[in-house]
Design an enzyme around this catalytic site. Structure first.
Site, PDB file in Angstrom:
ATOM      1  N   ALA A  66      13.368   7.690   3.656  1.00 54.33           N
ATOM      2  CA  ALA A  66      12.774   8.171   2.409  1.00 54.33           C
ATOM      3  C   ALA A  66      11.768   7.115   1.974  1.00 54.33           C
ATOM      4  CB  ALA A  66      13.862   8.335   1.359  1.00 54.33           C
ATOM      5  N   GLU A 115      18.776  11.275   8.845  1.00 54.06           N
ATOM      6  CA  GLU A 115      19.430  12.396   8.149  1.00 54.06           C
ATOM      7  C   GLU A 115      18.698  13.706   8.436  1.00 54.06           C
ATOM      8  OE1 GLU A 115      19.363  10.163   4.363  1.00 54.06           O
ATOM      9  OE2 GLU A 115      21.456  10.777   4.171  1.00 54.06           O
TER      10      GLU A 115
END
Ligand code: COA
Length: 261
Positions: A66, A115
């Site tokens: 992220a 992820e």
């Protein structure tokens, strides 16, 4: 399809989605998550498309996580929302898509990047790929389903070690863990994806979509796990450790965690 942060290429029955922020190692900012969410929804409705390949642009990264610069100043509520919205709009969406999604891991797949790859239906990697969930080195935890999908894929003990050490494993180790299905040299990665996609697209798309549903249903009992992850992820944003971890990353220095709860 025109997007700012991703490229979408359609060829025959196949769509290739490439995350295209190579200067930031394809880090997932909000705009990229939005683009991906939109693209996957559109592609899933297109009955001509039988398989989607997801990869990162450049030779260095699939996705290096992220975008830390974007969330470093978030508070607990914003942290919780970041995880909840991201999970719903992208990670859970991909996992439950009727169209098969293959992750082509062409380099670093870290944090949100791993992820994302884990939300795909299966993963193939180049021999240069490196994978890990380094969040605790930043004072936060995985928030896009990593605490749930990593143990599902590699077992609880290995997942605990990877998460706690914030370490990276190479492609061969990922293969031995069952995190990726095959490892090939970088230049053979997309051709391998195409070959497997070709096999998939000969089969009944309706049956495949039901198979995806059935396989995923077997893992549904952990719905509370995803919820717990979102709440715990948000709580991290109120800690001094998180402030120190993200500031240290952005200042390119080693973090000194105060460790106060
Ligand atoms: N968020 C925001 N920016 C990121 C990023 C991320 N997750 N990962 C890399 N970048 C940026 C770097 O800040 C750098 O930007 P700059 O050139 O403007 O300074 C650029 O991408 C290149 O990365 P750099 O760190 O210089 O490359 P490297 O080869 O030295 O190291 C990594 C590669 C992957 C080891 C390193 O970038 C890294 O540790 N990234 C963060 C991984 C992480 O913790 N992810 C989980 C986030 S929750």
């Amino acid at each position: 399809m025109n997007f700012e942060n991703i490229l979408v290429e359609l060829k025959d029955k196949l769509a290739t989605v490439t995350i295209n922020r190579p200067n930031k190692l394809n880090a997932l900012n909000r705009a990229t998550i939005k683009d991906l969410s939109k693209a996957f929804k559109i592609l899933d409705k297109n009955k001509l498309i039988r398989v989607i390949i997801l990869t990162g642009s450049g030779e260095k990264a699939f996705v290096a996580g992220a975008d830390i610069s974007e969330f470093a100043n978030y508070n607990e509520k914003e942290g919780r929302e970041l995880a909840a919205k991201g999970q719903k709009n992208l990670f859970t969406l991909i996992e439950n898509l009727s169209t098969p999604v293959i992750a082509a891991i062409n380099g670093f797949a870290l944090g949100g990047g791993l992820e994302l790859a884990m939300a795909c239906h299966f993963r193939l990697a180049s021999n240069s790929a490196k994978m890990g969930l380094p969040e605790v080195s930043l004072g936060v935890i995985p928030g896009y389903g990593g605490t749930q999908r990593l143990p599902q894929l590699i077992g609880k003990g290995r997942a605990m070690e990877l998460i706690m050490t914030a370490g990276m494993i190479d492609a061969e180790k990922a293969l031995s863990y069952g995190l990726v299905n095959q490892v090939v040299p970088q230049e053979e990665l997309l051709p391998l994806c195409l070959k497997i996609a070709g096999k998939i697209s000969n089969n009944s798309p309706v049956a495949i979509s039901y198979a995806i549903k059935a396989v995923n249903a077997g893992f549904k009992s952990n719905a509370k796990g995803f919820e717990t992850e979102i709440i715990a992820f948000g709580s991290c944003f109120g800690t001094d450790d998180f402030k120190e971890g993200t500031t240290a990353f952005l200042e390119k220095r080693k973090a000194e965690f105060p460790g106060t709860r």
